[in-house]
Design a protein around this motif. Sequence first.
Motif, mmCIF file in Angstrom:
data_model
loop_
_atom_site.group_PDB
_atom_site.id
_atom_site.type_symbol
_atom_site.label_atom_id
_atom_site.label_comp_id
_atom_site.label_asym_id
_atom_site.label_seq_id
_atom_site.Cartn_x
_atom_site.Cartn_y
_atom_site.Cartn_z
ATOM 1 N N ALA A 267 0.864 -1.067 -0.262
ATOM 2 C CA ALA A 267 0.016 0.070 0.004
ATOM 3 C C ALA A 267 1.009 1.434 -0.119
ATOM 4 O O ALA A 267 1.936 1.285 0.652
ATOM 5 C CB ALA A 267 -0.834 0.032 1.264
ATOM 6 N N THR A 268 0.474 2.106 -0.859
ATOM 7 C CA THR A 268 0.761 3.586 -0.782
ATOM 8 C C THR A 268 0.015 4.526 -0.693
ATOM 9 O O THR A 268 -1.221 4.467 -1.185
ATOM 10 C CB THR A 268 1.698 3.950 -1.882
ATOM 11 O OG1 THR A 268 2.641 2.937 -2.243
ATOM 12 C CG2 THR A 268 2.202 5.356 -2.043
ATOM 13 N N ARG A 277 -5.128 9.570 -1.397
ATOM 14 C CA ARG A 277 -4.772 8.705 -2.234
ATOM 15 C C ARG A 277 -4.410 7.757 -1.852
ATOM 16 O O ARG A 277 -3.501 7.459 -1.167
ATOM 17 C CB ARG A 277 -3.967 9.239 -3.442
ATOM 18 C CG ARG A 277 -3.628 8.576 -4.833
ATOM 19 C CD ARG A 277 -2.780 9.187 -5.529
ATOM 20 N NE ARG A 277 -2.791 8.386 -6.584
ATOM 21 C CZ ARG A 277 -1.900 8.801 -7.870
ATOM 22 N NH1 ARG A 277 -1.045 9.732 -7.711
ATOM 23 N NH2 ARG A 277 -1.740 8.044 -8.968
ATOM 24 N N LYS A 279 -3.303 3.619 -3.022
ATOM 25 C CA LYS A 279 -2.796 2.725 -3.951
ATOM 26 C C LYS A 279 -2.337 1.501 -3.465
ATOM 27 O O LYS A 279 -1.435 1.400 -2.564
ATOM 28 C CB LYS A 279 -1.660 3.555 -4.998
ATOM 29 C CG LYS A 279 -1.914 4.666 -5.652
ATOM 30 C CD LYS A 279 -0.801 5.425 -6.533
ATOM 31 C CE LYS A 279 -0.368 4.460 -7.645
ATOM 32 N NZ LYS A 279 0.656 5.145 -8.219
ATOM 33 N N SER A 281 -0.828 -2.371 -4.829
ATOM 34 C CA SER A 281 -0.366 -3.188 -5.707
ATOM 35 C C SER A 281 0.373 -4.590 -5.216
ATOM 36 O O SER A 281 1.440 -4.293 -4.485
ATOM 37 C CB SER A 281 0.830 -2.244 -6.448
ATOM 38 O OG SER A 281 1.401 -2.804 -7.405
ATOM 39 N N LYS A 287 -4.106 -4.527 -9.083
ATOM 40 C CA LYS A 287 -3.941 -3.223 -8.495
ATOM 41 C C LYS A 287 -5.219 -2.518 -8.221
ATOM 42 O O LYS A 287 -6.200 -2.992 -8.716
ATOM 43 C CB LYS A 287 -2.964 -2.182 -9.454
ATOM 44 C CG LYS A 287 -1.644 -2.484 -9.788
ATOM 45 C CD LYS A 287 -1.119 -1.565 -10.777
ATOM 46 C CE LYS A 287 0.415 -1.802 -11.276
ATOM 47 N NZ LYS A 287 0.854 -1.003 -12.037
ATOM 48 N N ARG A 288 -5.303 -1.657 -7.187
ATOM 49 C CA ARG A 288 -6.420 -0.822 -6.827
ATOM 50 C C ARG A 288 -6.046 0.466 -6.583
ATOM 51 O O ARG A 288 -4.813 0.715 -6.007
ATOM 52 C CB ARG A 288 -7.087 -1.427 -5.528
ATOM 53 C CG ARG A 288 -7.783 -2.910 -5.687
ATOM 54 C CD ARG A 288 -8.420 -3.226 -4.552
ATOM 55 N NE ARG A 288 -8.991 -4.680 -4.541
ATOM 56 C CZ ARG A 288 -9.628 -5.431 -3.474
ATOM 57 N NH1 ARG A 288 -9.528 -4.551 -2.422
ATOM 58 N NH2 ARG A 288 -9.642 -6.517 -3.626
ATOM 59 N N GLU A 289 -6.780 1.609 -6.726
ATOM 60 C CA GLU A 289 -6.612 2.863 -6.352
ATOM 61 C C GLU A 289 -8.043 3.310 -5.861
ATOM 62 O O GLU A 289 -9.058 3.227 -6.519
ATOM 63 C CB GLU A 289 -6.018 3.507 -7.495
ATOM 64 C CG GLU A 289 -5.559 4.842 -7.136
ATOM 65 C CD GLU A 289 -4.804 5.669 -8.353
ATOM 66 O OE1 GLU A 289 -4.839 5.133 -9.676
ATOM 67 O OE2 GLU A 289 -4.222 6.545 -8.204
ATOM 68 N N ARG A 290 -7.829 4.059 -4.869
ATOM 69 C CA ARG A 290 -9.098 4.652 -4.224
ATOM 70 C C ARG A 290 -8.737 6.090 -3.760
ATOM 71 O O ARG A 290 -7.498 6.521 -3.300
ATOM 72 C CB ARG A 290 -9.566 4.058 -3.053
ATOM 73 C CG ARG A 290 -10.040 2.703 -3.514
ATOM 74 C CD ARG A 290 -11.396 2.641 -4.066
ATOM 75 N NE ARG A 290 -11.834 1.303 -4.309
ATOM 76 C CZ ARG A 290 -11.451 0.485 -5.110
ATOM 77 N NH1 ARG A 290 -10.774 0.902 -6.103
ATOM 78 N NH2 ARG A 290 -12.077 -0.638 -5.057
#
Length: 352
Positions: A267-268, A277, A279, A281, A287-290
């Motif tokens: 996680a980032t 934000r 992210k 991976s 991958k996911r992004e929210r």
Amino acid sequence: MAPFLAAMSEHSRGAFPVATGRCGGGDPFGGYHPCDLFAAMMMEHNSEFEAEDDKNKYSTRISVPGADANSTQVTKHDDGSFHVKVKSADGKRTIFDRRLQLPDDADPTSLRAAVVNGELHVAASKMAKPTPVTVPVSADVDNDDNNNDSNDNDNDNDNKPYVLRKNVPGVAAEDVQVTVDDDVLRVEARRRGETSTSYKRTFAMPEDAERSGVSATCALGVLTVRIPKKPVPVPVAVPVSDTIPEAEQRHIHLAHLNVPGFKPSDATVEVTRGMLRIKLSKENGEKRERFASLPDSVKNHEHVHAAIANGVMAVWADNAAVREPAEMTVDVSSTLLALDDDWVMAAEGDDA
């Protein structure tokens, strides 16, 4: 008439008669007893009230029967809000207790108040608008076209200027006027000759526009206006741990996600421009992004935390992340002379 915020209840409208006398008709309480009505309004949140809007200021009045200047407290905050608390002169009951928001162009430092004959008068001056700036129009060919606009790298999008183009054959640079007037960009072009024509347009400036850096060129029959963007704030990286505290220890909940199969190192989390934000991976390519909006009160981003445990991700903030607006007491006068000479008095026919 200018609204101080977005919406308010019909009860609020009845309790806030203004200079035009539109609220509640001849009865400013809309048929409610003042005590019952004010009791229903005893809540602490930002609200709207309508105000008389003239060239230089906003002003309004609030019915506070039984109160005087000594029983009225007005506190202004540096976020543009102010808190009004009014008690009866004998101190036995609270008549009005509300936090209100000034318009964006009102000067909070100019807020002033007076209680006269059971009415609280409040006024705030408008902030002076910036002087319009004329942008020089160059006759040079716009050589930035190939350098900037053809670059499709997403990482550079935040740094690209806004570009406006208009084909104006027959128009010379000296026949173009570009003006930045507060948040408005005005463009005027005129073609001289046997068939004189003109072009006039106005554009709303984007919020992230760097107004002082606007440039313009008019060459080869093409008018180009470039509006640079303000520097993008450096994102604040949020460490991601493997332990989620109990709910009562997470003071402000910002995000909660089900992330089975992901670990903290996948996680980032970043905070930038009021946005959160996230992210995710995995090594296998999943991958996911929210994205999530941060509350306006969360200002100290170093106190934002994140963790992933047992397939669940939580993002929260400590109380230290909240910046409370600075406040200052406003002197409440007992005479309208304490306000300016242009004070808007009640319209004839309004009841006290």
